[in-house]
Scaffold this active site. Sequence first.
Site, mmCIF file in Angstrom:
data_model
loop_
_atom_site.group_PDB
_atom_site.id
_atom_site.type_symbol
_atom_site.label_atom_id
_atom_site.label_comp_id
_atom_site.label_asym_id
_atom_site.label_seq_id
_atom_site.Cartn_x
_atom_site.Cartn_y
_atom_site.Cartn_z
ATOM 1 N N SER A 223 0.831 -1.199 0.000
ATOM 2 C CA SER A 223 0.000 0.000 0.000
ATOM 3 C C SER A 223 0.872 1.258 0.000
ATOM 4 O O SER A 223 1.797 1.379 0.802
ATOM 5 C CB SER A 223 -0.894 -0.016 1.237
ATOM 6 O OG SER A 223 -1.658 1.148 1.249
ATOM 7 N N GLY A 224 0.589 2.155 -0.922
ATOM 8 C CA GLY A 224 1.325 3.418 -1.002
ATOM 9 C C GLY A 224 2.555 3.336 -1.884
ATOM 10 O O GLY A 224 3.325 4.285 -1.988
ATOM 11 N N THR A 228 -1.600 2.634 -8.098
ATOM 12 C CA THR A 228 -2.684 3.382 -8.741
ATOM 13 C C THR A 228 -2.108 4.465 -9.647
ATOM 14 O O THR A 228 -2.568 4.661 -10.780
ATOM 15 C CB THR A 228 -3.596 3.994 -7.661
ATOM 16 O OG1 THR A 228 -4.036 2.939 -6.834
ATOM 17 C CG2 THR A 228 -4.775 4.684 -8.265
ATOM 18 N N ASN A 273 -1.271 5.346 3.136
ATOM 19 C CA ASN A 273 -1.393 6.054 1.853
ATOM 20 C C ASN A 273 -2.567 7.022 1.936
ATOM 21 O O ASN A 273 -3.658 6.640 2.362
ATOM 22 C CB ASN A 273 -1.617 4.988 0.751
ATOM 23 C CG ASN A 273 -1.743 5.604 -0.627
ATOM 24 O OD1 ASN A 273 -1.651 6.821 -0.779
ATOM 25 N ND2 ASN A 273 -1.933 4.763 -1.614
ATOM 26 N N SER A 276 -5.428 5.682 -0.651
ATOM 27 C CA SER A 276 -5.308 4.225 -0.717
ATOM 28 C C SER A 276 -6.532 3.594 -1.383
ATOM 29 O O SER A 276 -7.677 3.933 -1.069
ATOM 30 C CB SER A 276 -5.144 3.687 0.696
ATOM 31 O OG SER A 276 -4.947 2.307 0.636
ATOM 32 N N SER A 277 -6.257 2.697 -2.317
ATOM 33 C CA SER A 277 -7.369 2.009 -2.982
ATOM 34 C C SER A 277 -7.959 1.028 -1.986
ATOM 35 O O SER A 277 -7.251 0.171 -1.471
ATOM 36 C CB SER A 277 -6.865 1.237 -4.195
ATOM 37 O OG SER A 277 -6.063 2.064 -4.986
ATOM 38 N N GLY A 501 -2.779 -2.799 -2.113
ATOM 39 C CA GLY A 501 -1.481 -3.406 -1.823
ATOM 40 C C GLY A 501 -1.455 -4.040 -0.446
ATOM 41 O O GLY A 501 -2.308 -3.795 0.407
ATOM 42 N N GLU A 503 -0.880 -4.696 3.227
ATOM 43 C CA GLU A 503 -0.831 -3.681 4.284
ATOM 44 C C GLU A 503 -0.848 -4.310 5.675
ATOM 45 O O GLU A 503 -1.473 -5.343 5.900
ATOM 46 C CB GLU A 503 -1.956 -2.655 4.119
ATOM 47 C CG GLU A 503 -3.345 -3.207 4.184
ATOM 48 C CD GLU A 503 -4.406 -2.168 3.821
ATOM 49 O OE1 GLU A 503 -4.073 -1.117 3.239
ATOM 50 O OE2 GLU A 503 -5.582 -2.422 4.124
HETATM 51 N N1 LIG Z 1 5.175 8.203 -9.972
HETATM 52 C C1 LIG Z 1 4.815 8.976 -8.950
HETATM 53 N N2 LIG Z 1 5.165 10.272 -8.951
HETATM 54 C C2 LIG Z 1 4.824 11.072 -7.930
HETATM 55 N N3 LIG Z 1 4.146 10.645 -6.845
HETATM 56 C C3 LIG Z 1 3.784 9.361 -6.772
HETATM 57 C C4 LIG Z 1 4.094 8.459 -7.833
HETATM 58 N N4 LIG Z 1 3.606 7.253 -7.500
HETATM 59 C C5 LIG Z 1 2.999 7.415 -6.291
HETATM 60 N N5 LIG Z 1 3.103 8.662 -5.867
HETATM 61 C C6 LIG Z 1 2.587 9.223 -4.585
HETATM 62 O O1 LIG Z 1 2.324 8.164 -3.723
HETATM 63 C C7 LIG Z 1 0.968 8.155 -3.345
HETATM 64 C C8 LIG Z 1 0.465 6.727 -3.240
HETATM 65 O O2 LIG Z 1 0.438 6.140 -4.490
HETATM 66 P P1 LIG Z 1 -0.693 5.160 -4.935
HETATM 67 O O3 LIG Z 1 -1.996 5.636 -4.485
HETATM 68 O O4 LIG Z 1 -0.507 4.881 -6.344
HETATM 69 O O5 LIG Z 1 -0.316 3.890 -4.072
HETATM 70 P P2 LIG Z 1 -0.943 2.441 -4.218
HETATM 71 O O6 LIG Z 1 0.188 1.520 -4.480
HETATM 72 O O7 LIG Z 1 -2.030 2.427 -5.176
HETATM 73 O O8 LIG Z 1 -1.466 2.188 -2.771
HETATM 74 P P3 LIG Z 1 -2.751 1.387 -2.290
HETATM 75 O O9 LIG Z 1 -2.418 -0.050 -2.344
HETATM 76 O O10 LIG Z 1 -2.952 1.858 -0.923
HETATM 77 O O11 LIG Z 1 -3.838 1.770 -3.183
HETATM 78 C C9 LIG Z 1 0.239 8.930 -4.396
HETATM 79 O O12 LIG Z 1 -0.897 9.533 -3.890
HETATM 80 C C10 LIG Z 1 1.285 9.950 -4.790
HETATM 81 O O13 LIG Z 1 1.258 11.030 -3.923
HETATM 82 MG MG LIG Z 2 -4.009 2.247 -5.128
#
Ligand SMILES: Nc1ncnc2c1ncn2[C@@H]1O[C@H](COP(=O)(O)OP(=O)(O)OP(=O)(O)O)[C@@H](O)[C@H]1O
Ligand SMILES: [Mg+2]
Length: 1140
Positions: A223-224, A228, A273, A276-277, A501, A503
């Site tokens: 997660s994070g 996404t 996050n 977070s999804s 992800g 967590e």
């Molecule tokens: N390529 C990137 N460039 C800039 N910031 C990023 C990037 N990837 C992620 N982030 C930052 O990290 C945060 C978390 O990313 P994201 O929501 O994609 O995580 P995730 O893997 O989908 O987590 P979860 O499993 O909780 O959904 C985003 O809100 C953003 O602020």
């Molecule tokens: Mg996500």
Amino acid sequence: MIQRLHPLLASLRLPARRQVTAPRSLSGARRVLLQPELRIFFPLREPDGTKRVRITSRRKRPGGRGVGGGGQKEGTMMELRIQLIPTGEIILSPGKNGENYCHGCKVVASDGVRAMMESALTARDRVGVQDFVLLENFTSEAAFIENLRKRFKENLIYTYIGSVLVSVNPYKDLEIYNKNHMQRYRGVNFYEVSPHIYAVGDNSYRSMRTERKDQCILISGESGAGKTEASKKILQYYAVTCPASEQVQTVKDRLLQSNPVLEAFGNAKTLRNDNSSRFGKYMDIQFDFKGAPVGGHIINYLLEKSRVVHQNHGERNFHIFYQLIEGGEEDLLRGLGLERNPQQYQYLVKGNCPKVSSINDRTDWKTVRKALTVIGFDEDEVEELLNIIASVLHLGNVQYGGEDGVACITSDTQIKYLARLLGVNGTVLTEALTHKKIIAKGEELMSPLNLEQASSARDALSKAVYGRTFTWLVNKINASLTYTDDSCKHYSVIGLLDIYGFEVFQHNSFEQFCINYCNEKLQQLFIELTLKSEQEEYEAEGITWEPVQYFNNKIICDLVEEKFKGIISILDEECLRPGDASDLTFLEKLEDTVGGHPHFVTHKLADTKTRKVMSREEFRLLHYAGEVNYNVNGFLDKNNDLLFRNLKEVMCMSENKILNQCFNREELSDKKRPETAATQFKASLAKLMEILMSKEPSYVRCMKPNDSKQAGRFDEVLIRHQVKYLGLMENLRVRRAGFAYRRRYELFLQRYKSLCPDTWPSWQGKASDGVATLVKHLGYKPEEYKLGRSKIFIRFPKTLFATEEGLETRKHGLATKLQAGWRGYRQKSKYQKLRSSAVAVQAWWRGILARRRARRRRQAADTIRRFVKGFIHRHRERCPENEYFLDYVRYSFLMNLRRNLPKNVLDKSWPTPPAALSEASELLRKLCMQNMVWSYCKKINSEWKHQMEQKMVASELFKDKKDNYPQSVSKLFVNTRLNGEDINPKVVQALGSEKMKYAVPVTKYDRKGYKARPRQLLLTANSAVIVEEAKLKQRIEYATLRGVSVSSLSDGLFVLHVPGGDNKQKGDVVLQSDHVIETLTKIAICSDKINNININQGSITFTSGQGKEGTIDFTPGSELLVAKAKNGHLSVTAPRLNSR
Ligand SMILES: Nc1ncnc2c1ncn2[C@@H]1O[C@H](COP(=O)(O)OP(=O)(O)OP(=O)(O)O)[C@@H](O)[C@H]1O
Ligand SMILES: [Mg+2]
């Protein structure tokens, strides 16, 4: 000159002659050969952010076409302005005309040619390697992490392990996602550009197009870690770079806009996050044969519904609640009965975190509203959707009170709002929220709920309403993304998997159990496809292979999902078991059944050290990604996911259209117990695995650099942990020793056979032999490939890419050939068709002509026959035999006459008529003459009439009488032969008012000696006057004029006879005029003495005064001669002009 070498580039000697290819998308880009002899130095950064690079060539390069142009002399220095961009590429900034100049010599490449920093121009010790496969110490985890760290520090967040992309969350915006970047990655081979999420997207896209195989991109990580974000970047990449028509544009917009909507309803701030999804998402993007995105489909997985009613400290509910409260217009909120303060709502205060600095709920609200419109929600649907969201908030505020353990609702206003927003009856809802329907012995009873039961019934309703609305939302989006074009039913698909992800929280419950189980399954898939099956395949194919050891998480997956023995089965069993089943009995059951499992621990089973960190209500799973303690509290309820029947009934009656679709009446009559949440989830994951297995996968492994969401912080411990559990080291080892590409011989041969003359167009022998011949022809080096039992294995992607490029070029040639053949065939058949058509037309036309000719010949023969017959019978009475002939003769006479009519009145010609037409001919001739005369007369004017009248008189007088008359006919008579200036004014004066009608110069012969004297003869109205210059010599009144004599010859002499006895008169006057006919005609007309003009033969006698007479003798001769003869006569010899 160079003061300081850049420490990172000082050592740069390019390892070998490398080719760096500019992307095709950049105009005018060409290959740049970077020679090992070049040295590049980086001095200080320029103020504008660019850097000045100096390149020296150490060796003479005769006529080379490398950087700096051909033939640089030894030691020549060049200077380039470059820009370093975060991906680690160098962009040569263009000169004025788009070219780069250095000391006056043109740099070969133009406009934005990129040299690869990492592979060619960079110092590896600063930015590391872009592909872990290039790591020298590839077995060392420390080297692996160090490489990641170096790149992370330089903002190079992407690194490959072969074709797997490792991405480290930068937690800051990098300028590597703009359109220029997208263009740079478009259609470029993987290894040519630095690692990027776009490269993965583009690679899948191209594979889908070239190999016509569905693709999927699996994005995993905890997660994070950035899953996404990565999936959104890929979607944006397709939206920008794929071809688009107008219709496709709508699909693209909807695909893009589905993200903010789903994130608003399905994402929330967690401790891990801020976005977070809280649901799993698998999205299929459908492409038509042209590669344009034409549709999409989303499958959602288990939404974390418990968040609706409860959030851990520091976490929030789903974004949409806060967005609505923060961003909703005043009127809207009033209508929904909401206040602009999240603290007012029980469901939003649990986490004590209404505001998050990284989230702007107000702007997000606007984005979501716009997105809903783009997706195709109408205003009513949006209103009903928001009614539901608001009603969940109101439900949370429903307060219970009561005595004796019987719950009753204490807040009426909430019920009022709820009844309106949910479209249900308030009383029925109130009852349903405080009672439970029991069916005992076939009788329905309403049993009151106690406070605790009522609260959980309310929460269950909130969760059910929200959860089902979310599913409805996904279905609605799917409907708007449905590919509608029936003309093309076949489309290719790229699937994007972005799931919650792995967590670990302080308190982990059923939701974390499901989420982590899901990640466990994905890891298993990854292991299956990249480690296990790959190694098994090498062995099966007989490729010499040293097995790489890895941790296979199947054991954990089995622990969770195994039939009868797995945790889910045990949980289900406890849920279904009658009696006093509880969360704790479930825990006990677990201990009994899986107690001995190496990945399972409970407080009872743990050692003392572990017991300290575990409560008695927890069980611990040793996941692939770490240990997680799950608290069993609520497991049974959440797994049952039950909603009291009467609450369901109330919702089925809802007037809200969305809820109406969500709560189905059939559900009420369905006696079958619904599947538990965990079993449903397990089944949906199994289905997902099937979907993913059926596609060609690409992997993105996301990692988070720290737990505090900070930019620039690289927590080595955290990273090491992730590297370990993601199995990246094993992945690298397999990749390093293994092969990047493999294909069955038949498929490989089928695809590339055109590149070798021996295998093209078909190979007759065994496919493996064909492939061997083919690769030999292509010049593959032995280390680049291996031939297995049924497949060819290619070690490096670049070998395959080179082959692909060859195929691409070859395709053009083949296409041209095919086109030529096809065009030739088309033209030939077109020509043959034309030819046969022409022949048919010709034959038809010739037939027509021949028939026409025959008909005319027949007609001609008939005519001739009739003609001949008519000619034979021409003298008979009109009868059928001669009728045609006679008519023809008449007809031809009339036609002939029409063509040969007399031209003028003097033309007397007239065609000879046949006997039958002589009378008619005569009538016609007269008519014709009358007509000509009439039209002639019509044309005559008064002057001409006068002329004609005079000519008539002349004709009467002289025709056939005087010899020179015919010569005068053609000459027009003039009004006078002397003008005003020819006549002396005195004469005019003497004439007074007498008007002069005609004047002519004449010669007067004396009466005696016949001396010729020039005189003028003037004719007035009453007299003829003979004038000698200014004197009126003689006036002869017309009344006294006895007559005029003239000869019959061609001379001009004439005599005016005057009375003899008159002494005043001097006797007859002998005159000669050159225009004798005209003069005499005028005299005759003026004097009205037409009958007194005498034309004499031989001689004229005249009186010469005082009773004497004179004679004029006229004799014909050769020329005109007037003289006095010896006999005293005047002798006139005149030539004969007209023989009689
Ligand atoms: N390529 C990137 N460039 C800039 N910031 C990023 C990037 N990837 C992620 N982030 C930052 O990290 C945060 C978390 O990313 P994201 O929501 O994609 O995580 P995730 O893997 O989908 O987590 P979860 O499993 O909780 O959904 C985003 O809100 C953003 O602020
Ligand atoms: Mg996500």
